[in-house]
Structure formats: C-alpha cells, structure tokens
Design an enzyme around this catalytic site. Structure first.
Site, PDB file in Angstrom:
ATOM      1  N   GLY A  17      -6.654  -5.749   1.020  1.00 49.52           N
ATOM      2  CA  GLY A  17      -6.074  -6.935   1.760  1.00 49.52           C
ATOM      3  C   GLY A  17      -6.677  -7.219   3.269  1.00 49.52           C
ATOM      4  O   GLY A  17      -6.165  -7.556   4.202  1.00 49.52           O
ATOM      5  N   ALA A  18      -7.722  -6.886   2.892  1.00 41.87           N
ATOM      6  CA  ALA A  18      -9.076  -7.298   4.167  1.00 41.87           C
ATOM      7  C   ALA A  18      -9.421  -8.699   4.352  1.00 41.87           C
ATOM      8  O   ALA A  18     -10.445  -8.934   5.137  1.00 41.87           O
ATOM      9  CB  ALA A  18      -9.888  -6.347   4.243  1.00 41.87           C
ATOM     10  N   GLY A  21      -5.696 -11.122   8.481  1.00 40.60           N
ATOM     11  CA  GLY A  21      -4.811 -10.423   9.400  1.00 40.60           C
ATOM     12  C   GLY A  21      -5.170  -9.010   9.863  1.00 40.60           C
ATOM     13  O   GLY A  21      -6.471  -8.984  10.178  1.00 40.60           O
ATOM     14  N   ILE A  22      -4.532  -8.171   9.814  1.00 37.54           N
ATOM     15  CA  ILE A  22      -4.814  -6.897  10.185  1.00 37.54           C
ATOM     16  C   ILE A  22      -6.101  -6.257   9.589  1.00 37.54           C
ATOM     17  O   ILE A  22      -6.793  -5.494  10.161  1.00 37.54           O
ATOM     18  CB  ILE A  22      -3.505  -5.979  10.064  1.00 37.54           C
ATOM     19  CG1 ILE A  22      -2.553  -6.260  11.204  1.00 37.54           C
ATOM     20  CG2 ILE A  22      -4.154  -4.300  10.750  1.00 37.54           C
ATOM     21  CD1 ILE A  22      -1.030  -5.770  11.001  1.00 37.54           C
ATOM     22  N   LYS A  42      -7.299  -9.890  -2.931  1.00 40.06           N
ATOM     23  CA  LYS A  42      -7.049 -11.003  -4.218  1.00 40.06           C
ATOM     24  C   LYS A  42      -7.638 -12.347  -3.864  1.00 40.06           C
ATOM     25  O   LYS A  42      -7.978 -13.101  -4.647  1.00 40.06           O
ATOM     26  CB  LYS A  42      -5.554 -11.146  -4.334  1.00 40.06           C
ATOM     27  CG  LYS A  42      -4.934  -9.750  -4.935  1.00 40.06           C
ATOM     28  CD  LYS A  42      -3.755 -10.166  -5.638  1.00 40.06           C
ATOM     29  CE  LYS A  42      -2.676 -10.881  -4.538  1.00 40.06           C
ATOM     30  NZ  LYS A  42      -1.305 -11.076  -5.052  1.00 40.06           N
ATOM     31  N   ASP A  74      -6.492  -6.891  -7.171  1.00 37.89           N
ATOM     32  CA  ASP A  74      -5.040  -6.641  -6.953  1.00 37.89           C
ATOM     33  C   ASP A  74      -4.804  -5.314  -7.029  1.00 37.89           C
ATOM     34  O   ASP A  74      -5.191  -4.581  -8.109  1.00 37.89           O
ATOM     35  CB  ASP A  74      -4.463  -7.509  -8.253  1.00 37.89           C
ATOM     36  CG  ASP A  74      -3.045  -7.517  -8.177  1.00 37.89           C
ATOM     37  OD1 ASP A  74      -2.353  -6.587  -7.470  1.00 37.89           O
ATOM     38  OD2 ASP A  74      -2.612  -8.372  -8.494  1.00 37.89           O
ATOM     39  N   TYR A 168      12.669  -3.222   0.076  1.00 35.18           N
ATOM     40  CA  TYR A 168      11.334  -3.102   1.042  1.00 35.18           C
ATOM     41  C   TYR A 168      11.372  -2.067   1.629  1.00 35.18           C
ATOM     42  O   TYR A 168      10.081  -1.499   1.911  1.00 35.18           O
ATOM     43  CB  TYR A 168      11.366  -4.353   2.069  1.00 35.18           C
ATOM     44  CG  TYR A 168      10.220  -4.149   3.139  1.00 35.18           C
ATOM     45  CD1 TYR A 168       9.057  -4.469   2.781  1.00 35.18           C
ATOM     46  CD2 TYR A 168      10.870  -4.129   4.311  1.00 35.18           C
ATOM     47  CE1 TYR A 168       8.129  -4.519   3.470  1.00 35.18           C
ATOM     48  CE2 TYR A 168       9.526  -3.963   5.418  1.00 35.18           C
ATOM     49  CZ  TYR A 168       8.258  -4.210   4.972  1.00 35.18           C
ATOM     50  OH  TYR A 168       7.303  -4.081   5.815  1.00 35.18           O
ATOM     51  N   LYS A 172       7.978   0.587   1.455  1.00 35.22           N
ATOM     52  CA  LYS A 172       7.472   0.838   2.732  1.00 35.22           C
ATOM     53  C   LYS A 172       7.220   2.406   3.033  1.00 35.22           C
ATOM     54  O   LYS A 172       6.154   2.929   3.467  1.00 35.22           O
ATOM     55  CB  LYS A 172       7.590  -0.098   3.736  1.00 35.22           C
ATOM     56  CG  LYS A 172       6.469  -0.286   4.625  1.00 35.22           C
ATOM     57  CD  LYS A 172       5.525  -1.275   4.162  1.00 35.22           C
ATOM     58  CE  LYS A 172       4.298  -1.354   5.112  1.00 35.22           C
ATOM     59  NZ  LYS A 172       3.331  -2.046   4.546  1.00 35.22           N
TER      60      LYS A 172
END
EC number: 1.-.-.-
Length: 415
Positions: A17-18, A21-22, A42, A74, A168, A172
């Site tokens: 997920g780079a 955002g973070i 993705k 993914d 959620y 998490k």
C-alpha cells in the site's frame, strides 16, 4: 522532525500500500537514506479521486535518493505477492524490512456490514498481512537487522472498540495478533512490531470518515514515517512492541510536535483503539466542523428487518462508477411494519448507504411503505408504477429520481 542518519542506506524495504498516504511517506523517509523500496500496491492507473500510482510513487522515491521497484500487488493474491518478492530479491539481493501497511476500513455494525465488505477487510488486513509476512520471512532471516512492522493498534480489548464496528476491529486486531505471535516465534532473528498513531493522520481514508473539514484535526503522514524510521534503527531485540508514534519520537528527543500538525495549534483528534471513548471522537469531529461517516449509536431494532437486508445488499454493490454517473443523495421516509428513515449517498466520496438521516442534505426525498420499498428495490415493483399509483411520493430533483430508477434496473441482476 526526526533527522535521517543514513542507517537505511542500501537496505531493501518491502511496503504494501505504498502508492500514497502513510506507506508512501515511510518509503520517502527511507529513500532519503538511499534505501531500495519495493512499492507493492494495487494502483497502477490513476484513480479518479485518489492521488498517486505505484509509478508516481517510484518517481518520487528515486527523486528523494532511493531506488524503487513498483509492483502491482493485491495482498489477497498470493501469486502477485510471491512475484513481487522474487522481483525484489532478484533486483536488490534480498529483503531487510517489511512494512504491512495495506488496509481496508468500513466502520459499520454487524447487521449493516455486507459479507463482501467483511471479507475485504479480513482479506486485506488480516490474511494479507499474514501472507505477505510468510512469503518475506525466508528472505528476512538472511538480513543483518530484519524488521516486520505492521500498521496496527495495541490490543485494547475494551468492548467499546468492538461494539460499533466488530468486523473492522477483528480485521485490524488480526494484524496486531500477527505481531504478538510472530515476535515470539522469530525472537532473536526478526524484530516484529506494530505502529499506531496517537492522533488521526490526514489520509484519503480519514477524509472519507470525517469529510474535508477533518484534516485540520489531523497530523501529517510524516509523523508516522519518522516513527517507523525510529523503529527500524532499533536492534532485533526490540520486538513484540505496540508502539505509539508520539511516544517513540519523544524518546528520540523530539519536543516540537506542532511541525507535524496539518493546522498547528488546532485541537487534534485522538485515534481509535487508545484510551478515549468512541463517542468522544464523534463529538470532537463534529465540534470542529467535520462530518463523521460512522456512528457510535447502539444498533436499532429496525436494522434487523427486510429493509436492512436490502440496504446491506445495496452497500455491497455501490461502486465509484455509480457515484460518478448518479451524483445524487436520496432520503427514504418509510412507513408501515418496518418504518424508519434511510439514505443512499451516490454523490460523495465512495458512496454510502444506511439507517438514519443522510450525512448531507438530500437531493431527493422519497416516501412510501417499507414493504413497497423492498419490492421496488427487489425488482418486483416498478418505480414509475409506484409513483403513478400513489404508493410513492417524490420531493426534490425529479431528474435524479429518474437516474435512481435506471440504476435500480442495473442493480436488479445483482440483488
């Protein structure tokens, strides 16, 4: 802000997920040391609403002084992860750090959460973290100072953090349990830790949850990047820790945290899963102009009937394309056995639907019996016939009402 020391020069960091955002912020911080960064995300093509792709992130990383390998990944797809790991090892010679950053969020109660959304969160947050770790560990074991860092919260088992969004929280906390288990399993070989922010961080997800005005209550992504950097500097004996960003940066000597604020001096919104109350978060957001896209209210009995089931289905098929082509907010005043107020927002962010007043003013208000509503959305009663026969009354934009009828025809095959 925390200064770079060159500690990560030549290290290879695999970040899920780079592309934004973070995750991207952590990548850019490492790039300043001359690190190699694998961008496992993705987004290969530009998103209509979200900034950045794996390729634009790669360009920024290279410009910051690092080397980049963009990979379409993914985290639910084992082959895509495995291919990215193999490419990373082939290009950079190994993997030294894994950051499990990819995550999905949907803050709805049990009855309001379609299984499609529950599966998405469990698949990305829990399974994706476990799978990516599993495939990277054989290579991490060959590194001199390997780290796995999960962006997940401390395991706070207070039921208040479960009751309004059980799915959620389970997803998490699954990431956090990976820390608990793998830290002990690989103690002495790999440092496995979690990192969580003390306050809300301005990201696309936060904008979705609180609206455009929530940003001023947040800190910038750079605080998480600095905190991650501080963790990566630690030896492998630093493991099994649930680190809060502000706490570790204080230990690094950081005293001025205003530099991380989106709007210095503005009251900050505490993040989920810490010591506050969910109700306080909602009140804080509203008091400072934000519009929470979630609720802390107890489940309403109305949420257990056929209307609720219909809305669960509707939520599962809302798409960016529907939002783009419809651009309308609908309110439904339902009478009869399953009376209540419901809404369908096909105008803002990624779209939403649920029980209660819409988050913004409705463009169209439809009033009818709850039984007829279920029939109409189930394809057994045509909206035109319902309107002509007096079963349905419409106030507001008739053009948008017609758009909804067209959308219902498209939805019929999916319901």
């Amino acid at each position: 802000m925390l200064q770079n020391t060159g500690k990560l020069a030549g290290c290879t960091i695999f970040i899920t997920g780079a592309s934004r955002g973070i995750g991207k912020a952590i990548a850019l911080k490492a790039a300043q040391d001359g690190a190699n960064v694998v961008i496992a995300a993705k987004t290969a093509d530009p998103h209509p609403k979200l900034p950045g792709t794996i390729y634009t992130a790669a360009a920024e990383i290279e410009a910051a002084g690092g080397k980049a390998l963009p990979c379409i990944v993914d985290v639910r797809d084992e082959k895509q992860i495995n291919d990215a790991v193999e490419q990373a090892v082939e290009k950079f010679g190994g993997i030294d750090i894994l950051v499990n950053n990819a995550s999905a969020i949907n803050l709805t109660g049990t009855l309001q959460t379609p299984m499609k959304k529950a599966d998405l969160m469990l698949g990305i947050n829990l399974r994706g973290t476990y799978l990516t770790s599993k495939l990277c560990i054989p290579h991490l074991l060959k590194s001199k100072n390997p780290h796995i860092l999960n962006l997940s919260p401390p395991l706070n088992l207070n039921p208040i953090w479960f009751k309004n969004h059980t799915a959620y929280t389970i997803a998490k906390y699954g990431m956090s349990m990976c820390v608990l288990g793998m830290a002990e399993e690989f103690r002495g070989s790999i440092a496995v830790n979690a990192l969580w922010p003390k306050t809300a961080i301005q990201t696309a997800a936060m904008d979705m949850l609180g609206g455009s005005e929530v940003g001023k209550q947040c800190r910038k992504v750079e605080i998480m990047a600095d905190a991650a950097y501080a963790i990566f500097k630690q030896p492998t004996s630093f493991t099994g820790q649930f680190v809060i960003d502000e706490d570790i940066l204080k230990k690094e000597g950081i005293k001025d945290f205003d530099v991380y604020a989106v709007e210095p001096g503005h009251p900050l919104l505490p993040d989920f899963f810490l010591d506050g109350q969910p109700e306080d978060l909602v009140k804080h957001m509203e008091a400072h102009g934000a519009t929470p896209a979630f609720t802390t209210a107890k489940a309403d009995p109305v949420a257990a009937g056929p209307v609720s089931e219909m809305f669960n289905t509707i939520r599962g098929i809302i798409s960016p394309e529907m939002v783009k082509t419809t651009q309308g907010v609908y309110k439904f005043n339902l009478a009869g056995e399953h009376a209540g107020v419901w809404y369908l927002d096909l105008k803002n962010d990624a779209g939403s639907a649920g029980n209660g007043e819409p988050p913004v003013k409705a463009d169209v208000v439809m009033s009818m019996d709850s039984e007829d509503f279920v029939k109409m959305f189930g394809g057994k009663l045509k909206p035109t016939m319902a309107f002509m026969s007096g079963k349905l009354t419409i106030k507001g934009d008739m053009g948008l009402a017609i758009k909804l009828e067209k959308m219902m025809a498209m939805m019929k095959s999916k319901l």
